[in-house]
Design a protein around this motif. Structure first.
Motif, mmCIF file in Angstrom:
data_model
loop_
_atom_site.group_PDB
_atom_site.id
_atom_site.type_symbol
_atom_site.label_atom_id
_atom_site.label_comp_id
_atom_site.label_asym_id
_atom_site.label_seq_id
_atom_site.Cartn_x
_atom_site.Cartn_y
_atom_site.Cartn_z
ATOM 1 N N LYS A 195 149.098 22.267 146.337
ATOM 2 C CA LYS A 195 150.141 20.838 146.996
ATOM 3 C C LYS A 195 151.511 20.416 146.616
ATOM 4 N N GLY A 196 151.679 19.504 147.391
ATOM 5 C CA GLY A 196 153.155 18.808 146.886
ATOM 6 C C GLY A 196 154.314 19.368 147.405
ATOM 7 N N ARG A 197 155.142 18.874 146.490
ATOM 8 C CA ARG A 197 156.629 19.530 146.651
ATOM 9 C C ARG A 197 156.839 21.027 146.476
ATOM 10 N N LEU A 198 156.551 21.611 145.313
ATOM 11 C CA LEU A 198 156.837 22.990 144.891
ATOM 12 C C LEU A 198 155.037 23.625 144.648
ATOM 13 N N GLN A 199 155.399 24.278 145.766
ATOM 14 C CA GLN A 199 154.181 25.132 145.667
ATOM 15 C C GLN A 199 154.496 26.339 145.346
ATOM 16 N N ARG A 200 152.851 27.173 144.406
ATOM 17 C CA ARG A 200 152.725 28.241 143.693
ATOM 18 C C ARG A 200 152.251 29.086 144.503
ATOM 19 N N PRO A 201 152.250 30.012 145.056
ATOM 20 C CA PRO A 201 151.094 30.668 146.123
ATOM 21 C C PRO A 201 150.809 32.065 145.151
ATOM 22 N N LYS A 202 151.947 32.337 144.129
ATOM 23 C CA LYS A 202 150.840 33.000 143.298
ATOM 24 C C LYS A 202 149.509 33.160 142.753
ATOM 25 N N LEU A 203 149.816 32.018 141.378
ATOM 26 C CA LEU A 203 149.484 31.316 140.881
ATOM 27 C C LEU A 203 147.757 30.655 141.680
ATOM 28 N N HIS A 204 148.034 30.173 143.121
ATOM 29 C CA HIS A 204 146.807 29.800 144.027
ATOM 30 C C HIS A 204 146.512 31.200 144.328
ATOM 31 N N ARG A 205 146.822 31.782 144.482
ATOM 32 C CA ARG A 205 146.046 33.174 144.893
ATOM 33 C C ARG A 205 145.358 33.650 143.358
ATOM 34 N N ALA A 206 145.627 34.368 142.598
ATOM 35 C CA ALA A 206 145.257 34.084 141.663
ATOM 36 C C ALA A 206 143.768 33.379 140.877
ATOM 37 N N PHE A 207 144.489 32.235 140.835
ATOM 38 C CA PHE A 207 143.076 31.359 139.899
ATOM 39 C C PHE A 207 141.945 31.247 141.581
ATOM 40 N N GLY A 208 142.601 31.673 142.600
ATOM 41 C CA GLY A 208 141.817 30.878 144.248
ATOM 42 C C GLY A 208 140.828 32.496 143.550
ATOM 43 N N TYR A 209 141.815 33.736 143.659
ATOM 44 C CA TYR A 209 140.587 34.642 143.250
ATOM 45 C C TYR A 209 139.736 34.462 142.450
ATOM 46 N N ALA A 210 140.162 34.065 141.087
ATOM 47 C CA ALA A 210 138.943 34.341 140.588
ATOM 48 C C ALA A 210 137.639 33.044 140.676
ATOM 49 N N TRP A 211 138.412 31.743 140.737
ATOM 50 C CA TRP A 211 137.431 31.061 141.498
ATOM 51 C C TRP A 211 136.322 31.302 142.397
ATOM 52 N N VAL A 212 136.876 32.039 143.260
ATOM 53 C CA VAL A 212 135.948 32.869 144.040
ATOM 54 C C VAL A 212 134.835 33.950 143.772
ATOM 55 N N THR A 213 135.227 34.533 142.622
ATOM 56 C CA THR A 213 134.884 35.313 141.863
ATOM 57 C C THR A 213 133.492 35.317 141.050
ATOM 58 N N LEU A 214 134.015 33.351 140.517
ATOM 59 C CA LEU A 214 133.419 32.607 139.561
ATOM 60 C C LEU A 214 132.014 32.403 140.316
ATOM 61 N N MET A 215 132.275 31.619 141.527
ATOM 62 C CA MET A 215 131.422 31.322 142.151
ATOM 63 C C MET A 215 130.382 32.348 142.802
ATOM 64 N N LEU A 216 131.128 33.433 143.479
ATOM 65 C CA LEU A 216 129.925 34.748 143.926
ATOM 66 C C LEU A 216 129.464 35.048 142.634
ATOM 67 N N ILE A 217 129.764 34.703 141.432
ATOM 68 C CA ILE A 217 128.740 34.986 139.787
ATOM 69 C C ILE A 217 128.322 34.173 140.080
ATOM 70 N N THR A 218 128.367 32.610 140.135
ATOM 71 C CA THR A 218 127.760 31.241 140.456
ATOM 72 C C THR A 218 125.898 32.301 140.847
ATOM 73 N N ALA A 219 126.562 31.283 142.531
ATOM 74 C CA ALA A 219 125.311 32.447 143.520
ATOM 75 C C ALA A 219 124.701 32.873 142.853
ATOM 76 N N VAL A 220 124.911 34.337 143.051
ATOM 77 C CA VAL A 220 124.574 35.354 142.777
ATOM 78 C C VAL A 220 123.185 35.320 141.783
ATOM 79 N N SER A 221 123.738 34.731 140.636
ATOM 80 C CA SER A 221 122.843 34.350 139.811
ATOM 81 C C SER A 221 121.742 33.208 139.741
ATOM 82 N N ALA A 222 121.884 32.829 140.847
ATOM 83 C CA ALA A 222 121.565 31.563 140.795
ATOM 84 C C ALA A 222 119.661 31.559 141.706
#
Length: 137
Positions: A29-56
Protein backbone atom coordinates in the motif's frame (compact mmCIF):
# COMPACT_ATOMS: atom_id res chain seq x y z
CA UNK A 1 -12.89 -28.86 26.26
CA UNK A 2 -9.21 -28.48 27.01
CA UNK A 3 -6.14 -27.18 25.23
CA UNK A 4 -5.08 -30.22 23.23
CA UNK A 5 -2.04 -30.25 20.91
CA UNK A 6 -4.40 -29.92 17.93
CA UNK A 7 -6.09 -26.84 19.40
CA UNK A 8 -2.67 -25.42 20.31
CA UNK A 9 -1.49 -25.79 16.69
CA UNK A 10 -4.74 -24.26 15.41
CA UNK A 11 -4.58 -21.37 17.87
CA UNK A 12 -0.90 -20.68 17.19
CA UNK A 13 -1.42 -20.64 13.42
CA UNK A 14 -4.53 -18.45 13.73
CA UNK A 15 -2.78 -15.92 15.97
CA UNK A 16 0.22 -15.93 13.64
CA UNK A 17 -2.09 -15.22 10.68
CA UNK A 18 -3.81 -12.47 12.63
CA UNK A 19 -0.44 -10.75 13.16
CA UNK A 20 1.24 -11.38 9.77
CA UNK A 21 -1.81 -10.52 7.63
CA UNK A 22 -1.72 -6.75 8.16
CA UNK A 23 2.00 -6.63 7.36
CA UNK A 24 1.43 -8.43 4.06
CA UNK A 25 -1.45 -6.12 3.19
CA UNK A 26 0.36 -2.96 4.30
CA UNK A 27 3.58 -3.74 2.41
CA UNK A 28 1.86 -3.16 -0.97
CA UNK A 29 0.00 0.00 0.00
CA UNK A 30 0.93 3.63 -0.29
CA UNK A 31 3.70 5.47 -2.02
CA UNK A 32 6.57 3.29 -0.77
CA UNK A 33 5.85 -0.33 -1.66
CA UNK A 34 7.86 -3.21 -0.29
CA UNK A 35 7.40 -6.20 -2.65
CA UNK A 36 9.90 -8.49 -0.89
CA UNK A 37 8.28 -7.88 2.49
CA UNK A 38 4.83 -8.34 0.93
CA UNK A 39 5.81 -11.64 -0.65
CA UNK A 40 7.54 -13.00 2.48
CA UNK A 41 4.69 -12.08 4.82
CA UNK A 42 2.12 -13.07 2.21
CA UNK A 43 3.50 -16.59 1.87
CA UNK A 44 3.81 -16.85 5.65
CA UNK A 45 0.18 -15.72 6.03
CA UNK A 46 -1.07 -18.19 3.41
CA UNK A 47 0.85 -21.03 5.10
CA UNK A 48 -0.59 -20.10 8.49
CA UNK A 49 -4.10 -19.89 7.03
CA UNK A 50 -3.71 -23.35 5.48
CA UNK A 51 -2.58 -24.77 8.81
CA UNK A 52 -5.47 -23.04 10.55
CA UNK A 53 -8.08 -24.30 8.07
CA UNK A 54 -6.79 -27.88 7.90
CA UNK A 55 -6.42 -28.18 11.67
CA UNK A 56 -9.98 -26.84 12.09
CA UNK A 57 -11.26 -29.88 10.18
CA UNK A 58 -10.27 -32.04 13.13
CA UNK A 59 -11.62 -29.80 15.91
CA UNK A 60 -15.16 -30.74 16.85
CA UNK A 61 -17.60 -28.98 19.17
CA UNK A 62 -20.59 -30.94 20.42
CA UNK A 63 -21.84 -28.25 22.81
CA UNK A 64 -22.98 -25.68 20.25
CA UNK A 65 -25.56 -26.44 17.54
CA UNK A 66 -23.70 -28.85 15.28
CA UNK A 67 -23.85 -31.56 12.68
CA UNK A 68 -21.45 -34.35 13.59
CA UNK A 69 -19.43 -31.95 15.72
CA UNK A 70 -19.17 -29.35 12.97
CA UNK A 71 -20.63 -25.96 13.89
CA UNK A 72 -21.52 -23.08 11.56
CA UNK A 73 -18.03 -21.59 12.03
CA UNK A 74 -16.66 -24.66 10.24
CA UNK A 75 -18.24 -23.31 7.04
CA UNK A 76 -15.27 -20.95 6.90
CA UNK A 77 -12.95 -23.89 6.15
CA UNK A 78 -14.01 -24.43 2.51
CA UNK A 79 -14.45 -20.68 2.08
CA UNK A 80 -10.86 -20.12 3.23
CA UNK A 81 -9.42 -22.85 1.02
CA UNK A 82 -11.36 -21.75 -2.07
CA UNK A 83 -10.44 -18.10 -1.45
CA UNK A 84 -6.74 -18.90 -1.14
CA UNK A 85 -6.76 -20.86 -4.39
CA UNK A 86 -8.78 -18.11 -6.09
CA UNK A 87 -6.38 -15.41 -4.92
CA UNK A 88 -3.45 -17.25 -6.51
CA UNK A 89 -5.43 -17.84 -9.70
CA UNK A 90 -6.10 -14.10 -9.89
CA UNK A 91 -2.40 -13.45 -9.30
CA UNK A 92 -1.39 -15.88 -12.08
CA UNK A 93 -3.82 -14.15 -14.42
CA UNK A 94 -2.32 -10.78 -13.56
CA UNK A 95 -5.56 -9.57 -11.98
CA UNK A 96 -3.93 -7.78 -9.06
CA UNK A 97 -7.09 -5.90 -8.05
CA UNK A 98 -9.05 -9.16 -7.63
CA UNK A 99 -6.11 -10.75 -5.80
CA UNK A 100 -5.96 -7.79 -3.40
CA UNK A 101 -9.72 -7.78 -2.81
CA UNK A 102 -9.80 -11.55 -2.19
CA UNK A 103 -6.96 -11.40 0.31
CA UNK A 104 -8.40 -8.38 2.14
CA UNK A 105 -11.82 -10.01 2.35
CA UNK A 106 -10.34 -13.30 3.51
CA UNK A 107 -8.33 -11.55 6.23
CA UNK A 108 -11.41 -9.76 7.55
CA UNK A 109 -13.74 -12.77 7.35
CA UNK A 110 -11.39 -15.56 8.43
CA UNK A 111 -9.17 -13.72 10.90
CA UNK A 112 -11.27 -10.93 12.37
CA UNK A 113 -14.86 -12.23 12.10
CA UNK A 114 -14.06 -15.89 12.81
CA UNK A 115 -11.67 -14.78 15.54
CA UNK A 116 -14.47 -12.77 17.08
CA UNK A 117 -16.76 -15.80 17.05
CA UNK A 118 -14.18 -17.84 18.92
CA UNK A 119 -14.43 -15.37 21.79
CA UNK A 120 -18.14 -16.06 22.37
CA UNK A 121 -18.75 -17.15 25.98
CA UNK A 122 -19.78 -20.71 25.02
CA UNK A 123 -16.57 -21.46 23.12
CA UNK A 124 -13.27 -22.66 24.57
CA UNK A 125 -11.36 -19.41 24.01
CA UNK A 126 -14.32 -17.36 25.17
CA UNK A 127 -14.37 -19.27 28.46
CA UNK A 128 -10.60 -18.89 28.78
CA UNK A 129 -10.50 -15.16 28.06
CA UNK A 130 -13.72 -13.96 29.71
CA UNK A 131 -13.89 -16.54 32.49
CA UNK A 132 -10.40 -17.48 33.58
CA UNK A 133 -8.42 -14.40 32.58
CA UNK A 134 -10.91 -11.60 33.27
CA UNK A 135 -13.21 -13.42 35.73
CA UNK A 136 -16.35 -12.08 34.04
CA UNK A 137 -18.13 -15.43 33.56
Amino acid sequence: MQLTPLIAVHLTAALGALVTGPVALWARKGRLQRPKLHRAFGYAWVTLMLITAVSALFIRDFQLPNLGGYTPIHLLIPLTLVSLVGAFVFLAQGNIAAHRKTMQTLYVSACLVAGGFTLLPGRYLGQLVWGQWFGLL
